[in-house]
Structures are given as C-alpha cells and as structure tokens.
Design a protein around this motif. Structure first.
Motif, short mmCIF file in Angstrom:
data_model
loop_
_atom_site.label_atom_id
_atom_site.label_comp_id
_atom_site.label_asym_id
_atom_site.label_seq_id
_atom_site.Cartn_x
_atom_site.Cartn_y
_atom_site.Cartn_z
N ASP A 220 -35.16 -32.62 -8.99
CA ASP A 220 -35.21 -31.18 -9.21
C ASP A 220 -34.08 -30.42 -8.54
O ASP A 220 -34.04 -29.20 -8.52
CB ASP A 220 -36.57 -30.61 -8.80
N LEU A 221 -33.11 -31.13 -7.99
CA LEU A 221 -31.93 -30.47 -7.43
C LEU A 221 -30.70 -31.04 -8.12
O LEU A 221 -30.51 -32.26 -8.13
CB LEU A 221 -31.86 -30.73 -5.92
N SER A 222 -29.89 -30.18 -8.67
CA SER A 222 -28.70 -30.68 -9.34
C SER A 222 -27.67 -29.58 -9.54
O SER A 222 -28.02 -28.41 -9.73
CB SER A 222 -29.13 -31.30 -10.66
N HIS A 223 -26.41 -29.95 -9.44
CA HIS A 223 -25.32 -29.02 -9.72
C HIS A 223 -24.36 -29.64 -10.71
O HIS A 223 -24.00 -30.80 -10.57
CB HIS A 223 -24.53 -28.68 -8.45
N GLU A 224 -23.98 -28.83 -11.68
CA GLU A 224 -22.89 -29.22 -12.57
C GLU A 224 -21.62 -28.59 -12.03
O GLU A 224 -21.64 -27.41 -11.64
CB GLU A 224 -23.13 -28.64 -13.97
N PHE A 225 -20.52 -29.33 -12.03
CA PHE A 225 -19.22 -28.74 -11.69
C PHE A 225 -18.51 -28.45 -13.00
O PHE A 225 -18.25 -29.35 -13.79
CB PHE A 225 -18.42 -29.70 -10.79
N VAL A 226 -18.23 -27.15 -13.17
CA VAL A 226 -17.74 -26.70 -14.47
C VAL A 226 -16.39 -26.02 -14.29
O VAL A 226 -16.17 -25.31 -13.31
CB VAL A 226 -18.75 -25.69 -15.06
N ILE A 227 -15.47 -26.29 -15.23
CA ILE A 227 -14.23 -25.51 -15.21
C ILE A 227 -14.23 -24.60 -16.45
O ILE A 227 -14.73 -24.98 -17.51
CB ILE A 227 -12.97 -26.39 -15.18
N LEU A 228 -13.71 -23.41 -16.28
CA LEU A 228 -13.77 -22.45 -17.39
C LEU A 228 -12.80 -22.86 -18.50
O LEU A 228 -11.68 -23.24 -18.23
CB LEU A 228 -13.38 -21.05 -16.90
N ALA A 229 -13.29 -22.79 -19.73
CA ALA A 229 -12.44 -23.04 -20.90
C ALA A 229 -13.19 -22.55 -22.13
O ALA A 229 -14.39 -22.80 -22.26
CB ALA A 229 -12.13 -24.53 -21.03
N ASP A 230 -12.47 -21.84 -23.00
CA ASP A 230 -13.13 -21.28 -24.19
C ASP A 230 -13.73 -22.35 -25.07
O ASP A 230 -14.69 -22.12 -25.78
CB ASP A 230 -12.11 -20.48 -25.03
N THR A 231 -13.12 -23.54 -25.02
CA THR A 231 -13.57 -24.60 -25.91
C THR A 231 -14.68 -25.44 -25.27
O THR A 231 -15.12 -26.40 -25.87
CB THR A 231 -12.39 -25.52 -26.25
N GLY A 232 -15.10 -25.07 -24.06
CA GLY A 232 -16.12 -25.85 -23.37
C GLY A 232 -17.45 -25.82 -24.10
O GLY A 232 -17.75 -24.86 -24.83
N GLU A 233 -18.25 -26.84 -23.89
CA GLU A 233 -19.53 -26.92 -24.57
C GLU A 233 -20.68 -26.38 -23.72
O GLU A 233 -21.80 -26.28 -24.20
CB GLU A 233 -19.84 -28.36 -24.95
N SER A 234 -20.40 -26.11 -22.44
CA SER A 234 -21.46 -25.57 -21.59
C SER A 234 -21.38 -24.06 -21.55
O SER A 234 -20.30 -23.49 -21.29
CB SER A 234 -21.34 -26.08 -20.16
N LYS A 235 -22.51 -23.40 -21.80
CA LYS A 235 -22.56 -21.94 -21.64
C LYS A 235 -22.90 -21.67 -20.18
O LYS A 235 -23.84 -22.27 -19.65
CB LYS A 235 -23.67 -21.37 -22.52
#
Ligand code: P5A
Length: 452
Positions: A220-235
C-alpha cells in the motif's frame, strides 16, 4: 600531402569514422511510429523491430542504453545495493506459492519445457528473489539486504506501442530489499527513493515522485517517478512547487532521508488512479495546480510480508522468534529511459543527448569533397589529440555537403561539434555546442571544455 595521411587513417581500424559505423539512418518510417522518440530511434538506426513490441538494439542505441545502465548501477551501489543476476526463465512453482500465477493473467508469457514443466518468461522477480533469500538467510543478523539485477523482462502487453516505451521485451533494473521491521524497511525505501532522484538527475531528467497505485506488485505504499512529457501515458496531478524541492541538499543518512520524504510529501502529487478532484482543490491553490502528462521511468513499492508470508520466508529475530521479512521492490525501466530522454530533450527538430549518456563526447565535422580532403587531414590530427586525452570522438568523414551533414547531426544529437571548414585557421577551429553559438577556439581550450 593530405593524401598520405588520409589514406593511412581511412584504413586504420582505430579511427571511428562515421562512414564505417553501422548506423543505418533511414527516412522510411512505419505508420505506427507516432511519437518523436520512436521515430528518431528508427531514423537513426538505434533499434530495429523484430516482432510486435520486441526490438533489437543496434550499436548506437545499445551504446546509449549501456551508458544509462552504468549510471543506474553506480547509484544503486552507492546506497549499498548489491548486484547479482537472476535468469529470465522462471519456474511456475514459485508463482503458484505466492498466488500470482493465476492473478498475473495474459500478460505473462507461459512456456512449457520438454518434460511439460510449466515455465514462464519473468515479468518481474519478487518470487524468484524471495525463493533465493529464504533458502540462504536464516538470521536477523544478516539484515538488512538490498539486492538488484538488470535483466530482460517480458510482459505480453495487449497494445505494445511507442517503440521501446511500452514494449513486450524490455530491460529493467529491479531491486529488492529485506528488513526485520517495518521501520527498517521504510529506511530501505527512502534510500531507494534517494538513489532514484540522483539517478534521474545524472541522466539530465527532472523526475517527480508521485503517489501511485501498486497494481499487481501489491502493498500500500508506492511512488512512481515520472518525467513530464506531452506524449507520456501517465496522467499526473501535482502541486507545481514540488519542482523546487532541493534534491542536492539531502544526504543518505537516516534523518536526512526522512526530511527528504517529508519535504516531498508536503506537495500533492499523484497519478491518475489516486486522483480525487476534491483533494486536489482542497490541498493545492488553483495557481499551483498542474495537470499534465508524464512518462513513468521508475516505480518503487513497499509491500511488507506479502511475499515472505505466502512463500514462508522468515528469519530468527533477536528474541529467537520466527519473523517474516519485510520487503520492498524497486524498478527502473532502463530501455524505456532511452526513449524517455529523447522525449524530454528533443526540441526544434534537434536532438541533444545529455553528456552523461551521449553516444560520443564530440563529433568532428570536416568539410570535404572528392577533390579536396585537406580538411580531413586537419580533422584527423584533432581526432588523434582528443583520443590521447581519453575523449570519445566520432569523425564524420562523409563526402557530403556540409548542410546535409549538419542535418544528420541534428538527428544524432552528439552535444558538441568541431567544424573544420573555411573558418578554421592554422590553430583555431569552430567549436559548437548544439543550440548555442559557435566560437573559434584552439585545441587546448576545446579539450578543457570537453573534459569539464
Ligand atoms: C518493481 C521492480 C515492478 O515490476 N517489480 C520489480 C516492480 N514495477 S513496474 O512498475 O511494473 O515496472 C518497473 C519499471 O519498468 C518499466 N516498464 C516498462 N518499460 C517498457 N515497456 C514496458 N511494457 C514496461 N513495463 C514497465 C517502467 O519504467 C516501470 O517504472
């Protein structure tokens, strides 16, 4: 006499001549290559599709991926994680123990061997590492442990797309931590959190850790490391101020790591399935709200005894009681990062690799034609000098007009160029960093700049 020197080098294997390298640049792109990184990786011959979602890595792409891998490793080693290697093919038995054999569904590539034993191509390694751990470590005295490997994974994605961004066979760094108590386990989690920030920073990326769903990994604990990009699939939904958390300030000791987690958690930052509009409005001023898309380059999980309990992985604690170890797992998409860096760095039809992962440190571009290769001789001299200093140089020896050459290098994205043409004098050459104005410099100055 330019001819003598020129031919002497042209046939020496030691010189990295662009004309001799296997970099199959092409203009023909398949219709499904919709995003820049996919197009560019195909155009510059970095990868070649072998079947849906499965790619070969050609020399240029492979060299970049290996440089990324090296940085990932160094930052894992820095926090005391130990490298090892597990196989790609696993036995179904351990997955039946954890209960994930059925849960994992169609994404798992199932295989049977000649004895009709059920095998599978690993989509991840929680079961495999738990099996290794339980058969080797029996006492709390050997805890904590963090083990990692970098190995190919297979997930039979329903819709593989965007090239190596979402593919079926991909290269992942996956680490696993083992601790006696939840408290210790959170320290391991924080160390990894820190290592991820450092890793992505060295890759020239600004990553944001965002609270995320745990999906098939669990916990129940988790972090996604996300980089910004218009074409990314994560909102993603975040408070903009999270970008200002000063990551250079933190150290890897326990209290500094706590502070780091604390500082990050002050700002609302979640992916899609954790998003609630009312929370966003309650916690973030309208002017600080950022709603955008990003690429998930890493994902970390704490899941306590989910695997250790089902697979009976325990150690004797101080008081002699059997205790299920507390575990976490931590992934980085090494192959996905190649594409992610392109998405983040490609602007105005130009690519510029961060120096840390660039396929070459610098390219020498002499203006040459059939009848006059005198610039080649000059270029070869520069080449030799730079090589002596340990600089990884490419020499573009093509007999092409200089404008075409520049176009090619806008695609290849080597961050520095030395142009040997009409402007060059006896000891000064045109030195250019992509996206900046060129300047006339002597070789020593150039070497100094490249060495920095
Ligand atoms: C953590 C390590 C896990 O699998 N088990 C071991 C955990 N996490 S994850 O989020 O599912 O994957 C980790 C990272 O791998 C990359 N990735 C992919 N890259 C390319 N194509 C895919 N189909 C793919 N799936 C996952 C992502 O970078 C992800 O963060």
């Amino acid at each position: 006499n330019w001819k003598k020197t020129f031919y002497q080098y042209k046939y020496s294997k030691a010189v990295m001549l662009l004309s001799k390298l296997f970099i199959p640049i092409t203009k023909d792109l398949p219709a499904e290559a919709k995003i820049k990184s996919h197009q560019l990786m195909l155009r510059t011959g970095m990868i070649r599709q072998s079947s849906a979602g499965i790619y070969s890595w050609l020399p240029l792409g492979f060299k970049i991926m290996k440089k990324i891998e090296k940085i990932v490793k160094e930052e894992q080693n820095n926090i005391g994680a130990q490298e090892m290697l597990m196989p790609t093919i696993q036995s179904a038995d351990i997955w039946k123990e954890s209960g994930r054999y059925d849960d994992y569904g169609e994404e798992m590539l199932r295989i049977s061997d000649r004895q009709n034993r059920e095998m599978l191509y690993g989509p991840t390694n929680e079961e495999q590492i738990t099996e290794i751990f339980r058969s080797s470590i029996k006492s709390y005295k050997l805890l904590p442990q963090i083990l990692y490997h970098i190995q190919w994974k297979f997930r039979d994605e329903l819709r593989p797309r965007f090239g190596v961004m979402r593919c079926r066979e991909f290269y992942m760094k996956d680490a696993y931590s083992f601790d006696l108590s939840e408290n210790d386990a959170i320290l391991s989690y924080n160390k990894m959190f820190y290592a991820y920030l450092k890793t992505f920073q060295r890759l020239g990326l600004k990553s944001i850790p965002m609270k995320a769903e745990t999906g098939p990994i669990g916990g129940d604990l988790s972090h996604e490391f996300v980089i910004l990009a218009d074409t990314g699939e994560s909102k993603i939904y975040t408070d903009k101020r999270i970008f200002n958390v000063p990551i250079d300030k933190y150290k890897s000791d326990e209290s500094s790591l706590k502070k780091m987690r604390n500082d990050f958690s002050k700002f609302y930052a979640v992916t899609d399935n954790k998003f609630k509009a009312e929370d966003f409005d309650k916690n973030v001023r309208k002017s600080d709200q950022l709603q955008t898309k990003g690429i998930e380059v890493g994902h970390i999980f704490y899941f306590g005894d989910k695997y250790s309990k089902s697979m009976n992985c325990s150690v004797d604690s101080r008081d002699g009681k059997k205790t299920f170890v507390k575990m976490g797992s931590y992934g980085i998409g090494v192959s996905r990062l190649v594409a992610a860096i392109i998405e983040a760095k490609y602007v105005n039809e130009k690519m510029k690799w961060p120096i840390s992962v660039s396929p070459f440190d610098v390219v020498i571009i002499p203006a040459v034609n059939k009848n006059d290769k005198s610039n080649m001789t000059k270029a070869l001299k520069i080449y030799k000098e730079l090589k002596k200093k340990g600089i990884d140089v490419l020499l573009d020896d093509a007999e092409d007009n200089i404008a075409n050459k520049f176009k090619k290098h806008d695609l290849l994205g080597i961050p520095f160029q030395i142009i040997v043409g009409s402007k060059a004098t006896k000891d000064k050459f045109e030195f250019k960093e992509i996206d900046k104005k060129s300047q006339m410099l002597n070789l020593n100055k150039i070497i100094k700049l490249l060495k920095n």
